[in-house]
Design an enzyme around this catalytic site. Structure first.
Site, PDB file in Angstrom:
ATOM      1  N   TRP A  31      77.540 -25.242  78.678  1.00  0.00           N
ATOM      2  CA  TRP A  31      78.139 -26.454  77.974  1.00  0.00           C
ATOM      3  C   TRP A  31      78.968 -27.103  79.076  1.00  0.00           C
ATOM      4  O   TRP A  31      79.063 -28.493  79.176  1.00  0.00           O
ATOM      5  CB  TRP A  31      79.203 -25.919  76.813  1.00  0.00           C
ATOM      6  CG  TRP A  31      78.435 -25.386  75.655  1.00  0.00           C
ATOM      7  CD1 TRP A  31      78.310 -24.049  75.437  1.00  0.00           C
ATOM      8  CD2 TRP A  31      77.598 -26.236  74.835  1.00  0.00           C
ATOM      9  NE1 TRP A  31      77.646 -24.071  74.227  1.00  0.00           N
ATOM     10  CE2 TRP A  31      76.964 -25.402  73.963  1.00  0.00           C
ATOM     11  CE3 TRP A  31      77.185 -27.510  74.812  1.00  0.00           C
ATOM     12  CZ2 TRP A  31      76.021 -25.887  72.992  1.00  0.00           C
ATOM     13  CZ3 TRP A  31      76.126 -27.874  73.850  1.00  0.00           C
ATOM     14  CH2 TRP A  31      75.558 -27.125  72.963  1.00  0.00           C
ATOM     15  N   ASP A  59      87.006 -28.168  77.209  1.00  0.00           N
ATOM     16  CA  ASP A  59      86.293 -27.936  75.882  1.00  0.00           C
ATOM     17  C   ASP A  59      86.483 -26.736  75.203  1.00  0.00           C
ATOM     18  O   ASP A  59      86.188 -25.779  76.006  1.00  0.00           O
ATOM     19  CB  ASP A  59      84.784 -28.162  76.222  1.00  0.00           C
ATOM     20  CG  ASP A  59      83.891 -27.985  75.158  1.00  0.00           C
ATOM     21  OD1 ASP A  59      84.247 -27.615  73.906  1.00  0.00           O
ATOM     22  OD2 ASP A  59      82.656 -27.815  75.350  1.00  0.00           O
ATOM     23  N   LYS A 107      82.468 -23.949  65.207  1.00  0.00           N
ATOM     24  CA  LYS A 107      82.664 -22.577  65.990  1.00  0.00           C
ATOM     25  C   LYS A 107      83.599 -21.642  65.189  1.00  0.00           C
ATOM     26  O   LYS A 107      83.430 -20.449  64.632  1.00  0.00           O
ATOM     27  CB  LYS A 107      82.794 -22.714  67.292  1.00  0.00           C
ATOM     28  CG  LYS A 107      81.733 -23.421  68.143  1.00  0.00           C
ATOM     29  CD  LYS A 107      80.289 -22.656  67.815  1.00  0.00           C
ATOM     30  CE  LYS A 107      79.343 -23.760  68.199  1.00  0.00           C
ATOM     31  NZ  LYS A 107      79.435 -24.604  69.649  1.00  0.00           N
TER      32      LYS A 107
HETATM   33  C1  LIG Z   1      78.711 -25.735  70.550  1.00  0.00           C
HETATM   34  C2  LIG Z   1      79.288 -26.179  71.452  1.00  0.00           C
HETATM   35  C3  LIG Z   1      79.269 -27.560  72.057  1.00  0.00           C
HETATM   36  C4  LIG Z   1      78.379 -28.478  71.513  1.00  0.00           C
HETATM   37  O1  LIG Z   1      79.018 -28.747  70.008  1.00  0.00           O
HETATM   38  P1  LIG Z   1      78.529 -29.869  69.168  1.00  0.00           P
HETATM   39  O2  LIG Z   1      79.354 -30.034  68.062  1.00  0.00           O
HETATM   40  O3  LIG Z   1      77.060 -29.053  68.341  1.00  0.00           O
HETATM   41  O4  LIG Z   1      78.103 -30.928  69.847  1.00  0.00           O
HETATM   42  C5  LIG Z   1      80.064 -27.875  73.285  1.00  0.00           C
HETATM   43  N1  LIG Z   1      80.737 -26.939  73.884  1.00  0.00           N
HETATM   44  C6  LIG Z   1      80.907 -25.653  73.421  1.00  0.00           C
HETATM   45  C7  LIG Z   1      81.820 -24.826  74.289  1.00  0.00           C
HETATM   46  C8  LIG Z   1      80.162 -25.004  72.291  1.00  0.00           C
HETATM   47  O5  LIG Z   1      80.383 -24.007  72.039  1.00  0.00           O
END
Ligand SMILES: *Cc1c(COP(=O)(O)O)cnc(C)c1O
Length: 364
Positions: free
Chosen positions: A105, A174, A198
């Site tokens: 990511w 993030d 998540k």
């Molecule tokens: C799942 C995830 C993403 C992507 O998320 P989307 O909402 O599908 O764009 C980005 N960063 C991390 C750490 C993730 O687990």
């Protein structure tokens, strides 16, 4: 209902707390005192306004967010933040954006930033197959730059930062896959974002927590939907926001506050769940092999292999038949992965541990 629900170890969208699902089901056709479904109400209604306000208040309480931070609910997933962050803070800065690349990511976030200006890797774990996060000493100190970007938990590799970073430039994080799983010091960050699917809701909304002074760096001329200032000015209702996802995040934050008792308690439960699985791996005398270095083990996504990798498919299939779903590792790295987000119960983790021990005894 409880009888037919399986143990869900999905990496995302992830499991949601059963009491939250039951409440949503109960209210689905008719919100109390509203006479219609949350799926049908106007995003300009006072009811939805209340939902936004109380979700923001719940987040402020859970994370101790001070008043000099705005809380936004945006569409486009965490992936859109990969682009919005550099558009807003790099494009016109004339400085460099630093990325700490701990996994897939972080890599994806940096790829988007490159389109907007100068970027540099402050640390990169790819040569070690993204098996650990950096320690603070390994990161070159920097005193100027547009921002530092970090991913607190790499969902695919199953590694998590165990210390709270601070830098001389704005820190952007993030937190998609460990948001609200543990307390964090919000004041260390210029901006944090998390796709809620998540840990705190269904897909569709991304929480963005942004320090007010960050807005001053944003260049004029951005498209409205991509300018944080527009969403701040309209309190996340510039256009139609993902009403149902925000409503669900509202119920989950309420559950965290009232049923769980806050993030310190949530963290203790999450650590207990993670310890059960990591100790099962450690005690397997090499039958199971963990991916993450011990000091970087994620409490959200446990990743491991079976020494005899030909057994992994069988493991996933037999687990499925035992009601343990979504244990296959991400297709990019293979192996096995158990995502044990907030809503995954201790009971589910014990069921997986029991299965792991039994599987080993049969196939060793
Ligand atoms: C799942 C995830 C993403 C992507 O998320 P989307 O909402 O599908 O764009 C980005 N960063 C991390 C750490 C993730 O687990």
């Amino acid at each position: 209902m409880a009888k037919t629900r399986v143990h869900n170890f999905s990496a995302g969208p992830g499991a949601l707390p059963l009491p939250v699902l039951m409440r949503a089901k109960q209210e689905l056709d008719e919100l109390p005192d509203v006479g219609m479904s949350v799926l049908e109400i106007s995003h300009r209604s006072s009811t939805f306004n209340d939902i936004i306000q109380t979700t923001q208040n719940n987040l402020r309480t859970l994370l101790d967010i001070p008043n000099n931070y705005h809380i936004l609910f945006l569409a486009g997933g965490a992936s859109l933040q990969f682009s919005m962050v550099p558009m807003n803070f790099l494009r016109k800065s004339g400085e460099c954006a630093y990325y700490i690349v701990g996994g897939t990511w972080g890599q994806k976030a940096m790829e988007q930033a490159r389109r907007e200006g100068d970027t540099s890797r402050l640390w990169d774990g790819s040569s070690e197959k993204f098996s650990r996060m950096p320690s603070f000493d390994e990161i070159n100190p920097i005193s100027s730059g547009a921002y530092v970007h970090i991913t607190s938990n790499e969902t695919i590799q199953g590694i998590q930062l165990q210390w709270e970073p601070t830098f001389g430039v704005p820190l952007i994080c993030d937190m998609s896959s460990d948001f609200l799983s543990r307390p964090v010091s919000v004041t260390n960050y210029g901006l944090m974002y998390a796709g809620v699917q998540k840990n705190i809701g269904p897909a569709g909304v991304t929480v963005v927590i942004i320090r007010k002074d960050m807005l001053e760096c944003i260049p004029d001329g951005l498209h409205s939907m991509l300018d944080y200032r527009v969403h701040v000015a309209k309190d996340s209702s510039y256009n139609t926001p993902p009403v149902f996802s925000i409503y669900m995040a509202n119920l989950v934050t309420k559950w965290l506050l009232e049923d769980v008792g806050g993030l310190a308690k949530m963290n203790a439960i999450n650590q207990e769940k993670a310890d059960i699985l990591y100790s099962t791996i450690d005690n397997s005398t090499g039958f199971y092999i963990g991916h993450a270095h011990e000091d970087s083990r994620s409490a959200m996504n446990v990743t491991w292999r079976i020494e005899d990798q030909t057994l992994e498919e069988k493991f996933v299939a037999e687990a499925y038949d035992s009601g343990l779903h979504n244990l296959k590792g991400h297709h990019s790295i293979g192996g096995l992965r158990a995502s044990i987000y907030n809503a995954v119960t201790l009971e589910s983790v014990h069921a997986l541990q029991y299965f792991m021990l039994d599987f080993q005894s049969r196939w060793e």
